[in-house]
Design a protein around this motif. Structure first.
Motif, PDB file in Angstrom:
ATOM      1  N   LYS A  81       0.844  -1.207   0.000  1.00 50.36           N
ATOM      2  CA  LYS A  81       0.000   0.000   0.000  1.00 50.36           C
ATOM      3  C   LYS A  81       0.877   1.255   0.000  1.00 50.36           C
ATOM      4  O   LYS A  81       0.601   2.223  -0.708  1.00 50.36           O
ATOM      5  CB  LYS A  81      -0.933  -0.019   1.215  1.00 50.36           C
ATOM      6  N   ALA A  82       1.954   1.234   0.797  1.00 55.34           N
ATOM      7  CA  ALA A  82       2.871   2.381   0.839  1.00 55.34           C
ATOM      8  C   ALA A  82       3.533   2.590  -0.521  1.00 55.34           C
ATOM      9  O   ALA A  82       3.655   3.718  -0.993  1.00 55.34           O
ATOM     10  CB  ALA A  82       3.927   2.175   1.923  1.00 55.34           C
ATOM     11  N   VAL A  83       3.931   1.494  -1.157  1.00 52.47           N
ATOM     12  CA  VAL A  83       4.547   1.562  -2.493  1.00 52.47           C
ATOM     13  C   VAL A  83       3.539   2.122  -3.492  1.00 52.47           C
ATOM     14  O   VAL A  83       3.868   2.979  -4.319  1.00 52.47           O
ATOM     15  CB  VAL A  83       5.066   0.168  -2.932  1.00 52.47           C
ATOM     16  N   GLU A  84       2.300   1.657  -3.391  1.00 49.10           N
ATOM     17  CA  GLU A  84       1.219   2.125  -4.269  1.00 49.10           C
ATOM     18  C   GLU A  84       0.986   3.625  -4.071  1.00 49.10           C
ATOM     19  O   GLU A  84       0.839   4.382  -5.028  1.00 49.10           O
ATOM     20  CB  GLU A  84      -0.055   1.344  -3.926  1.00 49.10           C
ATOM     21  N   ALA A  96      13.320   6.361   3.899  1.00 47.82           N
ATOM     22  CA  ALA A  96      12.768   7.141   5.013  1.00 47.82           C
ATOM     23  C   ALA A  96      11.296   7.470   4.782  1.00 47.82           C
ATOM     24  O   ALA A  96      10.504   7.472   5.726  1.00 47.82           O
ATOM     25  CB  ALA A  96      13.577   8.418   5.222  1.00 47.82           C
ATOM     26  N   VAL A  97      10.915   7.720   3.537  1.00 53.45           N
ATOM     27  CA  VAL A  97       9.519   8.041   3.218  1.00 53.45           C
ATOM     28  C   VAL A  97       8.639   6.800   3.394  1.00 53.45           C
ATOM     29  O   VAL A  97       7.575   6.863   4.018  1.00 53.45           O
ATOM     30  CB  VAL A  97       9.391   8.609   1.781  1.00 53.45           C
ATOM     31  N   ILE A  98       9.105   5.659   2.892  1.00 53.90           N
ATOM     32  CA  ILE A  98       8.360   4.399   3.050  1.00 53.90           C
ATOM     33  C   ILE A  98       8.229   4.071   4.542  1.00 53.90           C
ATOM     34  O   ILE A  98       7.145   3.735   5.018  1.00 53.90           O
ATOM     35  CB  ILE A  98       9.071   3.248   2.296  1.00 53.90           C
ATOM     36  N   TYR A  99       9.327   4.192   5.287  1.00 48.09           N
ATOM     37  CA  TYR A  99       9.300   3.899   6.722  1.00 48.09           C
ATOM     38  C   TYR A  99       8.353   4.847   7.454  1.00 48.09           C
ATOM     39  O   TYR A  99       7.641   4.443   8.359  1.00 48.09           O
ATOM     40  CB  TYR A  99      10.711   3.986   7.319  1.00 48.09           C
ATOM     41  N   TYR A 100       8.362   6.119   7.062  1.00 46.98           N
ATOM     42  CA  TYR A 100       7.467   7.107   7.671  1.00 46.98           C
ATOM     43  C   TYR A 100       6.006   6.687   7.445  1.00 46.98           C
ATOM     44  O   TYR A 100       5.195   6.662   8.379  1.00 46.98           O
ATOM     45  CB  TYR A 100       7.726   8.493   7.073  1.00 46.98           C
ATOM     46  N   MET A 101       5.675   6.349   6.196  1.00 42.62           N
ATOM     47  CA  MET A 101       4.297   5.961   5.875  1.00 42.62           C
ATOM     48  C   MET A 101       3.889   4.708   6.660  1.00 42.62           C
ATOM     49  O   MET A 101       2.754   4.618   7.145  1.00 42.62           O
ATOM     50  CB  MET A 101       4.130   5.729   4.370  1.00 42.62           C
TER      51      MET A 101
END
Length: 113
Positions: A81-84, A96-101
């Motif tokens: 979902k985060a990748v999407e 960092a953005v993926i981890y944040y989400m």
């Protein structure tokens, strides 16, 4: 402005423009610091979302070990979902953005308190 501050600003911009989120800058800063020296390495600073092994690493090392979540199918669903949200066609998906989400998705902000 130091290198880390520049990167945090870039991540915040990605969250706003590519993910449609208004980032919590304090949390984003803590997540970025938590990534350690990986943020300065071109390869390690991004998540290769097309590689199953890379996504498994995000799940095992971040969601299970760092956030303390129990392994289950919902973890991979959240990663996908985060990748999407970031955009599958987006070439550079910053770690960092993926981890944040993912931190926000699971309500695990307390890990960085």
């Amino acid at each position: 402005m130091g290198k880390r501050d520049e990167l945090i600003a870039k991540y915040a911009e990605d969250l706003k423009t590519k993910c449609g989120m208004d980032p919590d800058m304090a949390l984003l800063t803590k997540v970025t610091i938590g990534c350690g020296p990986a943020i300065y390495n071109a390869d390690a600073s991004t998540v290769a979302s097309s590689q199953e092994q890379e996504l498994a690493t995000v799940k095992d090392n971040f969601l299970v070990k760092k956030l303390g979540l129990t392994d289950g199918p919902e973890l991979m669903e959240a990663i996908n979902k985060a990748v999407e949200t970031y955009g599958k066609s987006e070439r550079n998906k910053y770690r960092a953005v993926i981890y944040y989400m993912l931190t926000k998705h699971f309500g695990k902000e307390s890990v960085y308190a």
